[in-house]
Each structure stands twice: as C-alpha cells, then as structure tokens.
Write a protein that holds these residues in place. Structure first.
Motif, short mmCIF file in Angstrom:
data_model
loop_
_atom_site.label_atom_id
_atom_site.label_comp_id
_atom_site.label_asym_id
_atom_site.label_seq_id
_atom_site.Cartn_x
_atom_site.Cartn_y
_atom_site.Cartn_z
N ALA A 1 42.78 39.39 34.80
CA ALA A 1 41.77 40.26 35.42
C ALA A 1 40.45 40.21 34.64
CB ALA A 1 42.29 41.70 35.48
N PHE A 2 40.55 40.17 33.32
CA PHE A 2 39.35 40.06 32.49
C PHE A 2 38.60 38.75 32.77
CE2 PHE A 2 37.22 39.11 28.39
CZ PHE A 2 36.43 40.25 28.30
N GLY A 3 39.35 37.66 32.87
CA GLY A 3 38.73 36.38 33.20
C GLY A 3 38.15 36.35 34.60
N LEU A 4 38.79 37.05 35.54
CA LEU A 4 38.27 37.10 36.91
C LEU A 4 36.94 37.83 36.98
CD1 LEU A 4 38.63 36.58 39.95
CD2 LEU A 4 39.97 38.69 40.07
N PHE A 5 36.82 38.95 36.28
CA PHE A 5 35.55 39.69 36.26
C PHE A 5 34.46 38.87 35.56
CE2 PHE A 5 38.35 43.58 36.64
CZ PHE A 5 37.99 43.83 37.95
N GLN A 6 34.85 38.13 34.54
CA GLN A 6 33.88 37.25 33.90
C GLN A 6 33.45 36.11 34.84
OE1 GLN A 6 32.85 39.24 31.38
NE2 GLN A 6 32.67 37.41 30.11
N LEU A 7 34.38 35.67 35.66
CA LEU A 7 34.04 34.63 36.63
C LEU A 7 33.09 35.16 37.69
CD1 LEU A 7 34.64 31.71 37.53
CD2 LEU A 7 36.52 32.63 38.91
#
Length: 253
Positions: A129-135
């Motif tokens: 989820a953290f990587g998705l928001f960064q994406l």
C-alpha cells in the motif's frame, strides 16, 4: 496387249478335314499358400479373461467389480466441507491482522500481547500500500521500500541484541514483523501527502507527527516483547526514529 498372270488355285478345307494340331499350353499349378496367422488362444484359467481373443470364452471374475461412485446426496463429501479455509492453510489469519492493525492505530493504548505471534502477511500488505501511494505520486519505490525495510529490521535486530547482550531474545522474524506493522502511520502519511503541497511547512509538520507515532509504537513493542530492553529504551527509540525518518523523507522528496 493384256498381260497374263499365273494365279494359284484356292483350296477351301472341307468339314472332313482335321485342323492342324495346336500345341497345348499347361498352366502352372500354384504352390499351396501358407495358412493365415492365428494368435494362440490363452488358457481358460487366465486371470485376465477380457484380454482373450475369444470373445465370451470366460466370464469376468468377481474380483473385477464395477467401481462405485458415492453420490452427493448420501453425504460422502462432508469431509470437503470440514477442511479449513485456504488462507488458514497458508498461515494468514485475517482476524489477527485486523486486531494488530487496530492496535497500531491507537498510539496511546498499544496491546503488545496481540503481537506475540509474528507474521509477515500484514507488513507485506502495508508495504504494498505504501508503494502504491508512492506510485500515485509519480514515484516507483517498490524495490526501495522492500530493501529499506529489510535493512532497517537487520539494523534494529543488531542494535537491540548488542544492547541486551546474551539475555536478549529478539529474533529477526519478529523484528521484521514489528517494523512492518509500525509502517502503518507511514502509509497514512503517504496517502495524505497526495493532497498536501510538498514545498511548505505543513508537510514537514505532518511528517514529524507520523514519525513520532511510528517511533513510539515500535519502541514500546520492542521493549515489551523482548527482555532486557527497558533500561535501553532511549537508544532503541533513537534507532526507530532514524528508521522511520528515512521513510518520511522518501515521501516528501
């Protein structure tokens, strides 16, 4: 003057005359052909009568009975209903993940007993989820996030065991689980940062709040779940603060 030709007389054979003898041609007598190949018949006492070429030579023995298939109405498939769910077989306890998540959301009252059983399912969900928001913010940081979490867990594991000495009982698996669950405030910060400008004081103030939130929870869980950590609470808190400060800078910049 006409020229005369001598024509021989034509003699027609009469019925009494015998025709010339015609030589009789003898037809070659064909050699007798070999009889067609016939496979040998098996004995009547064979154990597999159905392989015999003589159809109906012997009845099927009683040992080869027709297979019987259980019907669904008879309740023979009740064992499939009693099997555990797939997530439980994989070791993923959704209820436990939910309880750990709700305990992280309350930084004042953290229940360390819930985190006794370490798992990596919840941390993996938070990291994705953290990587998705960064994406969504235009940053592809999936590999960086997974690498930093691994290095941070090794860092805290080494620091804690060096401080605790031989009495420390913190294993790497539990340390990785705690660091991953305490990433939840960073996930919330990454989601909120999508709507906040990154060139002001507001984003830094929010980063300070979420970093302190993650530091407090991670420090308390490490001290409570591992022995000989109470006297080194300040040093452990400083190490946790450095870890989550890096993730906040990853969100800001």
């Amino acid at each position: 003057m006409a020229k005369e030709f001598n024509v021989p007389p034509v003699v027609f054979p009469t019925s009494s005359s015998t025709p010339a003898a015609v030589p009789h041609q003898r037809r070659a007598t064909p050699a007798p052909s070999a009889p067609p190949f016939q496979p040998p018949r098996p004995a009547t006492s064979t154990a597999l009568p159905f392989m015999s070429f003589d159809i109906g030579a012997a009845p099927a023995p009683s040992s080869f009975s027709a297979p019987s298939f259980p019907s669904a109405a008879s309740g023979s498939f009740s064992s499939f209903d009693e099997e555990p769910p797939l997530l439980e077989e994989l070791g993923i306890n959704t209820r436990q993940i939910w309880l750990k998540t709700t305990s992280i959301l309350n930084p004042i009252r953290v229940n360390p007993n819930i985190h006794e059983d370490a798992d990596l399912s919840g941390p993996f969900i938070f990291l994705m989820a953290f990587g998705l928001f960064q994406l969504l913010a235009g940053k592809f940081h999936f590999g960086i996030i997974l690498g930093w979490v691994t290095v941070a867990s090794l860092f805290l594991y080494v620091v804690f065991n060096m401080l605790a000495g031989r009495n420390g009982n913190l294993d790497l698996y539990r340390c990785l689980s705690l660091v991953g669950y305490c990433m939840l405030p960073m996930v919330i910060f990454s989601a909120v940062s999508l709507f906040v400008p990154h060139d002001g004081v507001v984003i830094f103030a929010m980063a300070a709040v979420f970093v302190l939130w993650s530091t407090r929870i991670c420090t308390r869980l490490l001290v409570e779940l591992a022995s000989c950590g109470e006297e080194h609470r300040g040093l452990i808190a400083y190490a946790c603060w450095l870890v989550y400060l890096l993730f906040s800078l990853l969100v800001i910049f």
